[in-house]
Scaffold this active site. Structure first.
Site, PDB file in Angstrom:
ATOM      1  N   SER A 148     -31.381  35.937   3.434  1.00  0.00           N
ATOM      2  CA  SER A 148     -31.928  36.686   4.571  1.00  0.00           C
ATOM      3  C   SER A 148     -33.211  36.020   5.038  1.00  0.00           C
ATOM      4  O   SER A 148     -33.872  35.308   4.267  1.00  0.00           O
ATOM      5  CB  SER A 148     -32.237  38.120   4.143  1.00  0.00           C
ATOM      6  OG  SER A 148     -32.899  38.813   5.185  1.00  0.00           O
ATOM      7  N   TYR A 161     -36.108  44.560  -1.440  1.00  0.00           N
ATOM      8  CA  TYR A 161     -35.088  43.803  -0.689  1.00  0.00           C
ATOM      9  C   TYR A 161     -35.540  42.339  -0.576  1.00  0.00           C
ATOM     10  O   TYR A 161     -34.769  41.422  -0.857  1.00  0.00           O
ATOM     11  CB  TYR A 161     -34.872  44.428   0.688  1.00  0.00           C
ATOM     12  CG  TYR A 161     -33.770  43.747   1.485  1.00  0.00           C
ATOM     13  CD1 TYR A 161     -32.441  43.842   1.089  1.00  0.00           C
ATOM     14  CD2 TYR A 161     -34.074  42.994   2.624  1.00  0.00           C
ATOM     15  CE1 TYR A 161     -31.425  43.198   1.823  1.00  0.00           C
ATOM     16  CE2 TYR A 161     -33.071  42.365   3.355  1.00  0.00           C
ATOM     17  CZ  TYR A 161     -31.751  42.471   2.949  1.00  0.00           C
ATOM     18  OH  TYR A 161     -30.758  41.841   3.665  1.00  0.00           O
TER      19      TYR A 161
HETATM   20  P1  NDP Z   1     -22.606  45.632   5.624  1.00  0.00           P
HETATM   21  O1  NDP Z   1     -23.240  46.859   5.094  1.00  0.00           O
HETATM   22  O2  NDP Z   1     -21.706  45.725   6.790  1.00  0.00           O
HETATM   23  O3  NDP Z   1     -21.804  44.879   4.456  1.00  0.00           O
HETATM   24  C1  NDP Z   1     -22.163  44.932   3.102  1.00  0.00           C
HETATM   25  C2  NDP Z   1     -20.936  44.631   2.283  1.00  0.00           C
HETATM   26  O4  NDP Z   1     -21.295  44.599   0.903  1.00  0.00           O
HETATM   27  C3  NDP Z   1     -19.867  45.699   2.446  1.00  0.00           C
HETATM   28  O5  NDP Z   1     -18.638  45.073   2.743  1.00  0.00           O
HETATM   29  C4  NDP Z   1     -19.807  46.368   1.096  1.00  0.00           C
HETATM   30  O6  NDP Z   1     -18.452  46.710   0.772  1.00  0.00           O
HETATM   31  C5  NDP Z   1     -20.289  45.239   0.181  1.00  0.00           C
HETATM   32  N1  NDP Z   1     -20.786  45.788  -1.088  1.00  0.00           N
HETATM   33  C6  NDP Z   1     -21.875  46.577  -1.265  1.00  0.00           C
HETATM   34  N2  NDP Z   1     -21.963  46.942  -2.550  1.00  0.00           N
HETATM   35  C7  NDP Z   1     -20.908  46.382  -3.189  1.00  0.00           C
HETATM   36  C8  NDP Z   1     -20.460  46.415  -4.523  1.00  0.00           C
HETATM   37  N3  NDP Z   1     -21.113  47.088  -5.476  1.00  0.00           N
HETATM   38  N4  NDP Z   1     -19.337  45.731  -4.854  1.00  0.00           N
HETATM   39  C9  NDP Z   1     -18.657  45.044  -3.890  1.00  0.00           C
HETATM   40  N5  NDP Z   1     -19.041  44.983  -2.618  1.00  0.00           N
HETATM   41  C10 NDP Z   1     -20.157  45.652  -2.262  1.00  0.00           C
HETATM   42  O7  NDP Z   1     -23.816  44.651   5.950  1.00  0.00           O
HETATM   43  P2  NDP Z   1     -23.914  43.111   6.384  1.00  0.00           P
HETATM   44  O8  NDP Z   1     -22.620  42.570   6.766  1.00  0.00           O
HETATM   45  O9  NDP Z   1     -25.040  43.020   7.308  1.00  0.00           O
HETATM   46  O10 NDP Z   1     -24.400  42.466   5.010  1.00  0.00           O
HETATM   47  C11 NDP Z   1     -23.844  41.322   4.423  1.00  0.00           C
HETATM   48  C12 NDP Z   1     -24.959  40.472   3.803  1.00  0.00           C
HETATM   49  O11 NDP Z   1     -25.790  39.977   4.832  1.00  0.00           O
HETATM   50  C13 NDP Z   1     -25.855  41.247   2.844  1.00  0.00           C
HETATM   51  O12 NDP Z   1     -26.100  40.430   1.704  1.00  0.00           O
HETATM   52  C14 NDP Z   1     -27.139  41.436   3.641  1.00  0.00           C
HETATM   53  O13 NDP Z   1     -28.268  41.556   2.820  1.00  0.00           O
HETATM   54  C15 NDP Z   1     -27.148  40.141   4.453  1.00  0.00           C
HETATM   55  N6  NDP Z   1     -27.992  40.172   5.640  1.00  0.00           N
HETATM   56  C16 NDP Z   1     -27.729  41.061   6.652  1.00  0.00           C
HETATM   57  C17 NDP Z   1     -28.576  41.110   7.754  1.00  0.00           C
HETATM   58  C18 NDP Z   1     -28.384  42.106   8.862  1.00  0.00           C
HETATM   59  O14 NDP Z   1     -29.292  42.209   9.720  1.00  0.00           O
HETATM   60  N7  NDP Z   1     -27.285  42.823   8.925  1.00  0.00           N
HETATM   61  C19 NDP Z   1     -29.724  40.173   7.885  1.00  0.00           C
HETATM   62  C20 NDP Z   1     -29.875  39.291   6.776  1.00  0.00           C
HETATM   63  C21 NDP Z   1     -29.036  39.288   5.713  1.00  0.00           C
HETATM   64  P3  NDP Z   1     -17.989  48.093   0.071  1.00  0.00           P
HETATM   65  O15 NDP Z   1     -18.915  49.166   0.526  1.00  0.00           O
HETATM   66  O16 NDP Z   1     -16.577  48.250   0.549  1.00  0.00           O
HETATM   67  O17 NDP Z   1     -18.043  47.793  -1.387  1.00  0.00           O
END
Ligand code: NDP
Length: 252
Positions: A148, A161
């Site tokens: 990030s 975070y």
């Molecule tokens: P989302 O919340 O849409 O996606 C997060 C994903 O993580 C979900 O698919 C969720 O799936 C999965 N996840 C969470 N906990 C678990 C777990 N215990 N086991 C397996 N899967 C898990 O957010 P983003 O797409 O934005 O996030 C993706 C990445 O991008 C993250 O690492 C985030 O920190 C990073 N990021 C995002 C930014 C933004 O502005 N959106 C900016 C910078 C970085 P499920 O709930 O089905 O398990």
């Protein structure tokens, strides 16, 4: 475009946001994709979208904050699709708020998924990736970690975070140095603000604060980061893109 034909990718957190877009992009480029997350219905929808477009996908539902479950998820992906060339560690959680008086459980949950989940999957995947680099169609393998902007710069209200995402950067760079001669590339992508469900796990007042902090800018879409992942994993064997910071144009 089939630059990834014959390869297998595993994407964590594929049930929404950046992970879903990345799975679609890698499949579009010819990879068979194992889609990992906890929400199996979402993963099944994604797998159908991939197969409807002529690709191949395997649904692997798992909570990767558990080390055994993460290792099992990697094993199931390899069992279903035959090998592993690309690991995209994307699953993550962002719970923001002041550090004083914060719920320690929120801190643990972020560390468990953003750091430990990423490390467990990486640990389990490395032997398969080393093998893929030796005998795969590309003679190279990839670990792409989604860090990030908060892993480059620390912000108030985001202490833990940021700590997890700075950790992702440190882990990625150290691992990159260790795997160079085995032709397993390790990259970290540092997105700015992306329009996904990430904020939605916060209290409404915190969500409003985050939105106000960013302002009314045009945010990135999951597809923009998926495109970046696609770029990294399709470089020639001798080119390793170690780190990419991708911001919305309007984000200060
Ligand atoms: P989302 O919340 O849409 O996606 C997060 C994903 O993580 C979900 O698919 C969720 O799936 C999965 N996840 C969470 N906990 C678990 C777990 N215990 N086991 C397996 N899967 C898990 O957010 P983003 O797409 O934005 O996030 C993706 C990445 O991008 C993250 O690492 C985030 O920190 C990073 N990021 C995002 C930014 C933004 O502005 N959106 C900016 C910078 C970085 P499920 O709930 O089905 O398990």
């Amino acid at each position: 475009m089939t630059r990834l034909a014959g390869t297998v990718a595993l994407v964590t957190g594929a049930s929404s946001g950046i992970g879903r877009s990345t799975a679609l992009e890698l499949a579009r480029q010819g990879a068979a994709v194992a889609v990992v997350g906890r929400r199996e219905d979402r993963l099944s929808d994604l797998a159908s979208a991939i197969s409807d477009a002529g690709g191949q996908a395997a649904v692997v539902s798992a909570d990767i904050t558990d080390a055994d479950a993460a290792a099992d998820a990697v094993d199931r992906a390899v069992e279903s699709l035959g090998r592993l060339d690309i690991l995209v560690n994307n699953a993550g959680l962002m719970l923001l708020g002041p550090a004083p008086g914060a719920d320690l459980n929120d801190w643990r949950r972020m560390i468990d998924i953003n750091l430990m989940g990423l490390m467990y999957c990486t640990h389990a995947a490395i032997p398969h990736l080393v093998k893929a680099a030796a005998d795969g169609p590309r003679q190279v393998a990839d670990i792409v970690n989604i860090g990030s902007l908060a892993g480059r710069m620390a912000f108030g209200m985001s202490a833990v975070y940021c700590a997890t995402k700075f950790g992702v950067g440190a882990f990625s760079e150290a691992l990159r140095q260790e795997l160079t001669r085995q032709h397993v590339r390790v990259s970290v992508i540092e997105p700015g603000s992306v329009d996904t469900e990430l904020r939605s796990h916060n209290l409404p007042a915190v969500q409003e604060q985050i939105a106000a902090g960013i302002g009314g800018i045009e945010r990135l879409q999951g597809e923009d980061i998926a495109d970046t992942v696609g770029y990294i994993v399709t470089r020639p064997r001798h080119v390793a893109v170690a780190e990419l910071l991708v911001r919305p144009t309007e984000q200060a």
